[in-house]
Design a protein around this motif. Structure first.
Motif, PDB file in Angstrom:
ATOM      1  N   ALA A  20       0.353   2.908  -8.201  1.00  0.00           N
ATOM      2  CA  ALA A  20      -0.267   4.170  -7.790  1.00  0.00           C
ATOM      3  C   ALA A  20       0.002   5.240  -8.836  1.00  0.00           C
ATOM      4  O   ALA A  20       1.065   5.261  -9.461  1.00  0.00           O
ATOM      5  CB  ALA A  20       0.269   4.605  -6.439  1.00  0.00           C
ATOM      6  N   PHE A  21      -0.970   6.127  -8.975  1.00  0.00           N
ATOM      7  CA  PHE A  21      -0.857   7.221  -9.936  1.00  0.00           C
ATOM      8  C   PHE A  21      -1.268   8.525  -9.272  1.00  0.00           C
ATOM      9  O   PHE A  21      -2.188   8.547  -8.466  1.00  0.00           O
ATOM     10  CB  PHE A  21      -1.783   6.978 -11.133  1.00  0.00           C
ATOM     11  CG  PHE A  21      -1.435   5.758 -11.924  1.00  0.00           C
ATOM     12  CD1 PHE A  21      -0.521   5.821 -12.959  1.00  0.00           C
ATOM     13  CD2 PHE A  21      -2.022   4.539 -11.628  1.00  0.00           C
ATOM     14  CE1 PHE A  21      -0.196   4.689 -13.690  1.00  0.00           C
ATOM     15  CE2 PHE A  21      -1.714   3.398 -12.356  1.00  0.00           C
ATOM     16  CZ  PHE A  21      -0.797   3.474 -13.387  1.00  0.00           C
ATOM     17  N   ALA A  22      -0.582   9.591  -9.624  1.00  0.00           N
ATOM     18  CA  ALA A  22      -0.955  10.933  -9.184  1.00  0.00           C
ATOM     19  C   ALA A  22      -1.515  11.671 -10.393  1.00  0.00           C
ATOM     20  O   ALA A  22      -1.044  11.491 -11.518  1.00  0.00           O
ATOM     21  CB  ALA A  22       0.253  11.674  -8.638  1.00  0.00           C
ATOM     22  N   SER A  35       2.964   7.682  -1.827  1.00  0.00           N
ATOM     23  CA  SER A  35       1.727   8.447  -1.812  1.00  0.00           C
ATOM     24  C   SER A  35       2.021   9.927  -1.589  1.00  0.00           C
ATOM     25  O   SER A  35       2.827  10.292  -0.731  1.00  0.00           O
ATOM     26  CB  SER A  35       0.803   7.944  -0.703  1.00  0.00           C
ATOM     27  OG  SER A  35      -0.322   8.785  -0.571  1.00  0.00           O
ATOM     28  N   GLN A  36       1.352  10.766  -2.345  1.00  0.00           N
ATOM     29  CA  GLN A  36       1.464  12.204  -2.144  1.00  0.00           C
ATOM     30  C   GLN A  36       0.442  12.680  -1.121  1.00  0.00           C
ATOM     31  O   GLN A  36       0.599  13.733  -0.529  1.00  0.00           O
ATOM     32  CB  GLN A  36       1.275  12.933  -3.473  1.00  0.00           C
ATOM     33  CG  GLN A  36       2.370  12.611  -4.457  1.00  0.00           C
ATOM     34  CD  GLN A  36       2.170  13.262  -5.802  1.00  0.00           C
ATOM     35  OE1 GLN A  36       1.135  13.845  -6.102  1.00  0.00           O
ATOM     36  NE2 GLN A  36       3.185  13.165  -6.637  1.00  0.00           N
ATOM     37  N   GLU A  37      -0.581  11.887  -0.899  1.00  0.00           N
ATOM     38  CA  GLU A  37      -1.623  12.224   0.070  1.00  0.00           C
ATOM     39  C   GLU A  37      -1.281  11.733   1.472  1.00  0.00           C
ATOM     40  O   GLU A  37      -1.731  12.304   2.458  1.00  0.00           O
ATOM     41  CB  GLU A  37      -2.968  11.640  -0.377  1.00  0.00           C
ATOM     42  CG  GLU A  37      -3.466  12.209  -1.694  1.00  0.00           C
ATOM     43  CD  GLU A  37      -3.672  13.716  -1.628  1.00  0.00           C
ATOM     44  OE1 GLU A  37      -4.367  14.188  -0.716  1.00  0.00           O
ATOM     45  OE2 GLU A  37      -3.105  14.422  -2.483  1.00  0.00           O
ATOM     46  N   LYS A  54       0.510  10.242 -13.601  1.00  0.00           N
ATOM     47  CA  LYS A  54       1.865   9.702 -13.659  1.00  0.00           C
ATOM     48  C   LYS A  54       2.021   8.683 -12.543  1.00  0.00           C
ATOM     49  O   LYS A  54       1.423   8.800 -11.466  1.00  0.00           O
ATOM     50  CB  LYS A  54       2.904  10.813 -13.515  1.00  0.00           C
ATOM     51  CG  LYS A  54       2.876  11.505 -12.172  1.00  0.00           C
ATOM     52  CD  LYS A  54       3.975  12.552 -12.049  1.00  0.00           C
ATOM     53  CE  LYS A  54       3.915  13.164 -10.638  1.00  0.00           C
ATOM     54  NZ  LYS A  54       4.988  14.073 -10.393  1.00  0.00           N
ATOM     55  N   SER A  55       2.827   7.676 -12.804  1.00  0.00           N
ATOM     56  CA  SER A  55       3.076   6.627 -11.828  1.00  0.00           C
ATOM     57  C   SER A  55       3.886   7.196 -10.667  1.00  0.00           C
ATOM     58  O   SER A  55       4.807   7.992 -10.871  1.00  0.00           O
ATOM     59  CB  SER A  55       3.841   5.489 -12.499  1.00  0.00           C
ATOM     60  OG  SER A  55       4.108   4.466 -11.574  1.00  0.00           O
ATOM     61  N   ILE A  56       3.540   6.786  -9.442  1.00  0.00           N
ATOM     62  CA  ILE A  56       4.270   7.221  -8.258  1.00  0.00           C
ATOM     63  C   ILE A  56       4.619   6.009  -7.399  1.00  0.00           C
ATOM     64  O   ILE A  56       3.935   4.987  -7.456  1.00  0.00           O
ATOM     65  CB  ILE A  56       3.471   8.249  -7.425  1.00  0.00           C
ATOM     66  CG1 ILE A  56       2.112   7.678  -6.993  1.00  0.00           C
ATOM     67  CG2 ILE A  56       3.322   9.561  -8.181  1.00  0.00           C
ATOM     68  CD1 ILE A  56       1.328   8.570  -6.044  1.00  0.00           C
ATOM     69  N   GLN A  57       5.683   6.122  -6.629  1.00  0.00           N
ATOM     70  CA  GLN A  57       6.099   5.041  -5.727  1.00  0.00           C
ATOM     71  C   GLN A  57       5.772   5.350  -4.272  1.00  0.00           C
ATOM     72  O   GLN A  57       5.774   4.457  -3.432  1.00  0.00           O
ATOM     73  CB  GLN A  57       7.605   4.782  -5.873  1.00  0.00           C
ATOM     74  CG  GLN A  57       7.977   4.260  -7.245  1.00  0.00           C
ATOM     75  CD  GLN A  57       7.241   2.977  -7.583  1.00  0.00           C
ATOM     76  OE1 GLN A  57       7.199   2.042  -6.798  1.00  0.00           O
ATOM     77  NE2 GLN A  57       6.648   2.927  -8.746  1.00  0.00           N
ATOM     78  N   GLN A 106      -6.625  13.310  -6.073  1.00  0.00           N
ATOM     79  CA  GLN A 106      -5.237  13.676  -6.349  1.00  0.00           C
ATOM     80  C   GLN A 106      -4.369  12.476  -6.732  1.00  0.00           C
ATOM     81  O   GLN A 106      -3.344  12.633  -7.379  1.00  0.00           O
ATOM     82  CB  GLN A 106      -4.625  14.368  -5.127  1.00  0.00           C
ATOM     83  CG  GLN A 106      -5.314  15.661  -4.769  1.00  0.00           C
ATOM     84  CD  GLN A 106      -5.244  16.678  -5.884  1.00  0.00           C
ATOM     85  OE1 GLN A 106      -4.201  16.908  -6.474  1.00  0.00           O
ATOM     86  NE2 GLN A 106      -6.381  17.271  -6.207  1.00  0.00           N
ATOM     87  N   GLU A 107      -4.802  11.287  -6.311  1.00  0.00           N
ATOM     88  CA  GLU A 107      -4.081  10.072  -6.667  1.00  0.00           C
ATOM     89  C   GLU A 107      -5.046   8.893  -6.606  1.00  0.00           C
ATOM     90  O   GLU A 107      -6.090   8.971  -5.969  1.00  0.00           O
ATOM     91  CB  GLU A 107      -2.870   9.830  -5.772  1.00  0.00           C
ATOM     92  CG  GLU A 107      -3.182   9.408  -4.361  1.00  0.00           C
ATOM     93  CD  GLU A 107      -1.930   9.237  -3.506  1.00  0.00           C
ATOM     94  OE1 GLU A 107      -0.953   9.988  -3.677  1.00  0.00           O
ATOM     95  OE2 GLU A 107      -1.947   8.335  -2.652  1.00  0.00           O
TER      96      GLU A 107
END
Length: 68
Positions: free
Chosen positions: A18-20, A32-34, A27-30, A4-5
């Motif tokens: 980090a990327f999701a 964590s979605q996990e 897409k770049s993320i700041q 997922q990332e």
């Protein structure tokens, strides 16, 4: 495997990007979605600390900064 990332770590520059996975790409993320609440800024700070502190100190510090 259901990724997922993912994180790209440039150790020599103390930089983490980090990327999701999204919309057939990424897409770049700041944050964590996990691991909700875990920011890339915190990871970068942890990486920097690991250069001058022992693992135990770094582990205690990051745990004090998060709800993990």
């Amino acid at each position: 495997m259901n990724v997922q990332e993912y994180w790209v770590v440039a150790v020599n520059r103390d930089e983490i990007t980090a990327f999701a996975i999204a919309d057939r790409g990424s897409k770049s993320i700041q944050t964590s979605q996990e691991l909700p609440g875990l920011t890339m800024e915190l990871i970068q700070d942890t990486l920097k600390r690991s250069l001058s502190e022992d693992r135990g100190a770094v582990t205690r510090w990051i745990l004090s900064q998060t709800n993990l």
